[in-house]
Design a protein around this motif. Structure first.
Motif, short mmCIF file in Angstrom:
data_model
loop_
_atom_site.label_atom_id
_atom_site.label_comp_id
_atom_site.label_asym_id
_atom_site.label_seq_id
_atom_site.Cartn_x
_atom_site.Cartn_y
_atom_site.Cartn_z
N GLN A 1 14.16 11.03 -18.51
CA GLN A 1 13.64 10.10 -17.51
C GLN A 1 13.14 8.87 -18.28
O GLN A 1 12.31 9.00 -19.19
N VAL A 2 13.65 7.71 -17.90
CA VAL A 2 13.42 6.49 -18.68
C VAL A 2 12.96 5.36 -17.77
O VAL A 2 13.47 5.21 -16.65
N HIS B 1 9.60 7.02 -21.87
CA HIS B 1 10.69 7.99 -21.99
C HIS B 1 10.08 9.39 -22.07
O HIS B 1 9.30 9.69 -22.96
N SER B 2 10.42 10.23 -21.09
CA SER B 2 10.04 11.63 -21.13
C SER B 2 11.29 12.47 -20.90
O SER B 2 12.32 11.96 -20.44
N GLY B 3 11.19 13.74 -21.23
CA GLY B 3 12.39 14.57 -21.07
C GLY B 3 12.11 16.04 -21.29
O GLY B 3 10.96 16.46 -21.45
N GLU B 4 13.17 16.81 -21.31
CA GLU B 4 13.03 18.26 -21.44
C GLU B 4 14.31 18.86 -22.01
O GLU B 4 15.42 18.46 -21.66
N TRP B 5 14.14 19.80 -22.93
CA TRP B 5 15.20 20.70 -23.36
C TRP B 5 14.98 22.01 -22.61
O TRP B 5 13.90 22.60 -22.70
N ALA C 1 0.82 -1.21 0.00
CA ALA C 1 0.00 0.00 0.00
C ALA C 1 0.86 1.27 0.00
O ALA C 1 0.54 2.24 -0.68
N GLY C 2 1.96 1.26 0.75
CA GLY C 2 2.82 2.44 0.81
C GLY C 2 3.45 2.77 -0.53
O GLY C 2 3.61 3.94 -0.88
N VAL C 3 3.81 1.72 -1.30
CA VAL C 3 4.40 1.94 -2.63
C VAL C 3 3.37 2.57 -3.56
O VAL C 3 3.67 3.52 -4.30
N VAL C 4 2.15 2.05 -3.56
CA VAL C 4 1.12 2.56 -4.44
C VAL C 4 0.74 3.99 -4.07
O VAL C 4 0.59 4.86 -4.95
N TYR C 5 0.61 4.26 -2.77
CA TYR C 5 0.30 5.63 -2.36
C TYR C 5 1.41 6.59 -2.79
O TYR C 5 1.15 7.70 -3.28
N GLY C 6 2.66 6.17 -2.61
CA GLY C 6 3.78 7.02 -3.03
C GLY C 6 3.74 7.33 -4.51
O GLY C 6 4.06 8.46 -4.93
N MET C 7 3.32 6.37 -5.32
CA MET C 7 3.22 6.60 -6.76
C MET C 7 2.10 7.60 -7.07
O MET C 7 2.26 8.48 -7.93
N LEU C 8 0.98 7.50 -6.36
CA LEU C 8 -0.11 8.45 -6.56
C LEU C 8 0.28 9.85 -6.11
O LEU C 8 -0.07 10.85 -6.75
N ALA C 9 1.00 9.95 -5.00
CA ALA C 9 1.36 11.25 -4.46
C ALA C 9 2.39 11.98 -5.31
O ALA C 9 2.41 13.21 -5.37
N ASP C 10 3.25 11.23 -6.00
CA ASP C 10 4.34 11.82 -6.77
C ASP C 10 3.90 12.05 -8.21
O ASP C 10 4.38 11.42 -9.15
N ALA C 11 2.97 12.99 -8.40
CA ALA C 11 2.37 13.20 -9.72
C ALA C 11 3.37 13.68 -10.76
O ALA C 11 3.19 13.43 -11.95
N VAL C 12 4.43 14.34 -10.35
CA VAL C 12 5.41 14.86 -11.30
C VAL C 12 6.07 13.72 -12.07
O VAL C 12 6.51 13.90 -13.21
N ARG C 13 6.11 12.53 -11.50
CA ARG C 13 6.74 11.39 -12.18
C ARG C 13 5.73 10.55 -12.97
O ARG C 13 6.10 9.53 -13.55
N TRP C 14 4.48 10.97 -13.01
CA TRP C 14 3.48 10.18 -13.73
C TRP C 14 3.81 9.96 -15.20
O TRP C 14 3.45 8.92 -15.75
N PRO C 15 4.47 10.90 -15.90
CA PRO C 15 4.77 10.63 -17.31
C PRO C 15 5.55 9.34 -17.56
O PRO C 15 5.39 8.72 -18.61
N VAL C 16 6.40 8.90 -16.61
CA VAL C 16 7.10 7.64 -16.82
C VAL C 16 6.34 6.45 -16.26
O VAL C 16 6.65 5.31 -16.58
N PHE C 17 5.35 6.71 -15.43
CA PHE C 17 4.57 5.62 -14.85
C PHE C 17 3.29 5.33 -15.62
O PHE C 17 2.89 4.16 -15.76
#
Length: 358
Positions: A306-307, A286-290, A18-34
């Motif tokens: 981010q890969v 794969h997401s990224g930024e210039w 449960a802690g892993v899944v909640y952490g994934m939901l809370a960290d929205a900035v990393r959603w593009p790779v998830f």
């Protein structure tokens, strides 16, 4: 037009703590790779509990999932037919829920409140194109053992009465799609540290940031400027939102790799963020930024990546017995070589233009 509030709630079992899944939901900035449908998340404000986000997402989640599944099939089968299916799925048009930008990209503003004590995320999101179109709800995570949990999503949204049945089915399907995406990403939890990698390349340019940005923005001209880019098809229905199909030969061995990319261009901020919606065999996401960092005498340009690796493809692509550490080195070298070459040519373009003007 009259409307009524429709609420839908569904749960799904997830093979992760449960802690892993909640952490994934809370960290929205990393959603593009998830999450396959999410292109970019910009955090506008955050005080540790409450946050305001702007999110860009593939407006047709079903098309995003179909492209992702087809790409997996291409990786598993290594077959031209499967690869063609992936490309076709990625190219599909869709209406989706919310304002559609750039053909297949929607944008929302979201306010979220994080409740780590009960593993819940309360949200309210408003369409960036149609203000007043609001969806609210809550993500919840309930433990179901040491390495399992139950993930829930409740959403409420106003639906036109005249289109109630179809809109209701679409809203229900949207909840199911989002639950499935999170469940799939969380299923990799035991190896996430090995599957995820982030890195950047940078170059210093003695020239104006405007010329550098112009070079990076005009990706449609890269086949004549950047040696590893063989073909680039660009669709830009709304200024600053580019849907790009690329053929490149930057992969080891010089073989051609086809990808599809959504790019969000912010000229005043000197940024171009992107996400590949059709990836090559070794890469699951794969997401990224210039980004351009100007100063008094020039600009530093950063290419960030981010890969997420596709574990099941490692042995087939790189050979039996190849581990994830070697795969990480391989992918980093490949992507870094491509971005470094592009940065070098942006540098030449800006500096040579300045010399000609002197």
């Amino acid at each position: 037009m009259s409307s009524r509030v429709h609420a839908c709630e569904h749960t799904v079992g997830v093979a992760a703590p449960a802690g892993v899944v909640y952490g994934m939901l809370a960290d929205a900035v990393r959603w593009p790779v998830f999450l396959p449908s999410v292109v970019h998340v910009e955090r506008l404000d955050f005080d540790g509990v409450q946050e305001r986000l702007r999110m860009w997402e593939l407006a047709d989640d079903a098309a995003a999932d179909a492209a992702d599944d087809a790409a997996d099939a291409a990786a598993a089968a290594d077959a031209p037919a499967a690869a063609a299916a992936a490309a076709a799925a990625a190219a599909g048009d869709g209406a989706g829920v919310g304002g559609v930008l750039g053909g297949r990209v929607g944008s929302w503003y979201a306010r979220r409140v994080l409740h780590p004590d009960v593993r819940a995320v309360v949200f309210e999101q408003e369409d960036a194109v149609w203000p007043g179109s609001v969806t609210s709800g809550v993500w919840s995570v309930r433990p179901a053992g040491e390495a399992e949990c139950v993930l829930g999503l409740r959403q409420e949204c106003g639906l036109p009465v005249a289109a109630a049945d179809g809109a209701r089915r679409e809203a229900e399907a949207d909840v199911h799609r989002r639950l499935a995406q999170v469940r799939r990403a969380a299923g990799w939890w035991e190896r996430l540290d090995e599957l995820l990698l982030s890195f950047e390349d940078r170059v210093r340019i003695e020239g104006p940031a405007e010329l550098v940005y112009d070079f990076l923005y005009r990706i449609g001209e890269w086949p004549g400027r950047v040696p590893h880019v063989e073909r680039a098809g660009v669709r830009e229905d709304v200024p600053g939102i580019q849907v790009v199909s690329l053929d490149s030969c930057a992969a080891p061995g010089g073989r051609t790799v086809s990808t599809r990319v959504v790019r969000l261009c912010f000229p005043h901020a000197g940024r171009i963020v992107y996400k590949e919606t059709l990836t090559s065999g070794l890469i699951a996401a794969h997401s990224g930024e210039w980004s351009l960092l100007p100063d008094a005498s020039g600009v530093t340009v950063v290419a960030a990546h981010q890969v997420m690796l596709r574990q099941e493809a490692v042995g087939r692509v790189l050979g039996a017995g190849t581990g994830l550490l070697e795969a990480r080195d391989h992918v980093r070298a490949w992507l870094s070589r491509a971005s470094t070459e592009t940065l070098g040519l942006a540098k030449w373009h800006a500096e040579s233009t300045v010399r000609r003007l002197r």
